[in-house]
Design an enzyme around this catalytic site. Structure first.
Site, PDB file in Angstrom:
ATOM      1  N   HIS A  97       0.735  -1.219   0.071  1.00  0.00           N
ATOM      2  CA  HIS A  97      -0.106  -0.127  -0.025  1.00  0.00           C
ATOM      3  C   HIS A  97       0.877   1.395  -0.042  1.00  0.00           C
ATOM      4  O   HIS A  97       0.714   2.102  -1.029  1.00  0.00           O
ATOM      5  CB  HIS A  97      -0.856   0.128   1.188  1.00  0.00           C
ATOM      6  CG  HIS A  97      -1.891   1.140   1.317  1.00  0.00           C
ATOM      7  ND1 HIS A  97      -3.256   1.190   1.239  1.00  0.00           N
ATOM      8  CD2 HIS A  97      -1.539   2.390   1.722  1.00  0.00           C
ATOM      9  CE1 HIS A  97      -3.822   2.247   1.173  1.00  0.00           C
ATOM     10  NE2 HIS A  97      -2.792   3.129   1.597  1.00  0.00           N
ATOM     11  N   GLU A  98       1.760   1.358   0.896  1.00  0.00           N
ATOM     12  CA  GLU A  98       2.608   2.327   0.958  1.00  0.00           C
ATOM     13  C   GLU A  98       3.774   2.612  -0.215  1.00  0.00           C
ATOM     14  O   GLU A  98       3.995   3.642  -0.786  1.00  0.00           O
ATOM     15  CB  GLU A  98       3.593   2.507   2.148  1.00  0.00           C
ATOM     16  CG  GLU A  98       2.731   2.398   3.614  1.00  0.00           C
ATOM     17  CD  GLU A  98       1.827   3.597   3.635  1.00  0.00           C
ATOM     18  OE1 GLU A  98       2.120   4.742   3.161  1.00  0.00           O
ATOM     19  OE2 GLU A  98       0.394   3.523   3.994  1.00  0.00           O
ATOM     20  N   HIS A 101       1.793   4.217  -2.895  1.00  0.00           N
ATOM     21  CA  HIS A 101       1.713   5.924  -2.684  1.00  0.00           C
ATOM     22  C   HIS A 101       2.877   6.343  -3.211  1.00  0.00           C
ATOM     23  O   HIS A 101       3.187   7.311  -4.107  1.00  0.00           O
ATOM     24  CB  HIS A 101       1.479   6.192  -1.450  1.00  0.00           C
ATOM     25  CG  HIS A 101       0.355   5.938  -0.908  1.00  0.00           C
ATOM     26  ND1 HIS A 101      -0.989   6.634  -1.470  1.00  0.00           N
ATOM     27  CD2 HIS A 101      -0.427   5.305   0.252  1.00  0.00           C
ATOM     28  CE1 HIS A 101      -2.115   6.293  -0.877  1.00  0.00           C
ATOM     29  NE2 HIS A 101      -1.502   5.674   0.309  1.00  0.00           N
ATOM     30  N   ASP A 173      -7.040   8.269   2.526  1.00  0.00           N
ATOM     31  CA  ASP A 173      -6.783   8.540   1.167  1.00  0.00           C
ATOM     32  C   ASP A 173      -7.836   9.193   0.589  1.00  0.00           C
ATOM     33  O   ASP A 173      -7.686   9.803  -0.564  1.00  0.00           O
ATOM     34  CB  ASP A 173      -6.367   7.241   0.377  1.00  0.00           C
ATOM     35  CG  ASP A 173      -5.051   6.731   1.226  1.00  0.00           C
ATOM     36  OD1 ASP A 173      -4.313   7.551   1.777  1.00  0.00           O
ATOM     37  OD2 ASP A 173      -4.742   5.616   0.953  1.00  0.00           O
TER      38      ASP A 173
HETATM   39 ZN    ZN Z   1      -3.074   5.116   1.931  1.00  0.00          ZN
END
Ligand code: ZN
Length: 279
Positions: A97-98, A101, A173
């Site tokens: 997930h990170e 980003h 988000d």
């Molecule tokens: Zn996030």
């Protein structure tokens, strides 16, 4: 009217005021934190000075040092570290997930540089990717805002691309994405269909009940969806095309938990554009 955040000189002055009652060590240079905090408000800077003083007390010092200031800045920007034992599957998902980003932030031309990626739980988040601009920005282009949306959707997109499912970890988000898309469509004239008008009130005007006609609200809704859907598609496509780099970042995060700017760019194999770095 919205108050814009202070510029570099203003931030230094605010820090000076809020550290007046705090004994500072000889190595403290307030220009340093002032330089690396574009976008921070006066209240956030006051909080930063406070946190640094608390940290110095906790460390048994009678003066605040530059190290206290930079650790305090990390806490203010990322949230406090939280002791939380995460199952391996959850850590893996957070790492992807990170990384989603971060990688999309690195690949987007003109986006704010990625400063730090971590899967140490902080604040309410399981992980954090911190991007901050090199210098003060006063106006944003449509391309920059689209890049912000794509980056914010990157966590969700990575979960989709790698695991085929999306978890609830993306709530924050999506709030960010919604705010940017709403601004683009309804306030900053970036949608041809809505046109160049301020169709939705900003928060201050909301109190007086100013709002657009129902048909306009429908168009705004449709335009926001179109922009966000486009950006999500682009996020998924980019992460699929750059899957090797995404895997490399996620693996490094699982092993090291936190990556600083230089390491993150090196591991992702992305050259940091230096054209806009401040002297
Ligand atoms: Zn996030």
């Amino acid at each position: 009217m919205q108050v814009s955040p202070p510029d570099r000189g203003g931030r230094e002055a605010i820090l000076r005021i809020h550290t007046r009652q705090i004994p500072l060590a000889g190595d403290v240079d307030l220009a340093q934190p002032a330089k690396t905090t574009p976008g921070m408000t006066g209240a956030e800077l006051a909080n930063l000075a406070n946190e640094a003083a608390l940290l110095a007390v906790k460390r048994g010092q009678d003066e605040v040092t530059q190290a206290d200031l930079s650790d305090a800045l990390e806490k203010v920007q990322l949230g406090a570290e939280r002791a939380l034992v995460m199952p391996l599957e959850e850590r893996r998902r957070t790492a992807y997930h990170e990384s989603g980003h971060a990688l999309l932030g690195m690949l987007q031309p003109g986006a704010d540089p990625v400063r730090k990626i971590t899967i140490v739980p902080r604040g309410r988040a399981l992980g954090v990717t911190l991007s901050t601009p090199d210098a003060d920005k006063y106006a944003y282009t449509e391309e920059y805002l689209r890049g912000r949306i794509i980056g914010a959707l990157g966590g969700m997109a990575a979960e989709q691309v790698v695991f085929g499912v999306v978890t609830t970890g993306a709530e924050n988000d999506l709030e960010q994405v919604t705010n940017i898309a709403r601004g683009m469509v309804a306030r900053w004239g970036m949608s041809e269909r809505v046109g160049r008008l301020s169709a939705l009130p900003n928060d201050a005007q909301q109190a007086y009940g100013l709002a657009a006609a129902p048909q306009t609200l429908d168009v705004i809704d449709g335009e926001m969806r179109r922009i966000v859907d486009d950006c999500y598609e682009e996020a998924c496509r980019k992460l699929t095309d750059h899957r090797g780099q995404l895997d490399a970042l996620a693996e490094a995060l699982l092993e090291r938990e936190t990556l600083e700017e230089a390491d993150a760019y090196r591991i992702a194999g992305v050259t940091r554009l230096t054209k806009d770095i401040e002297a």
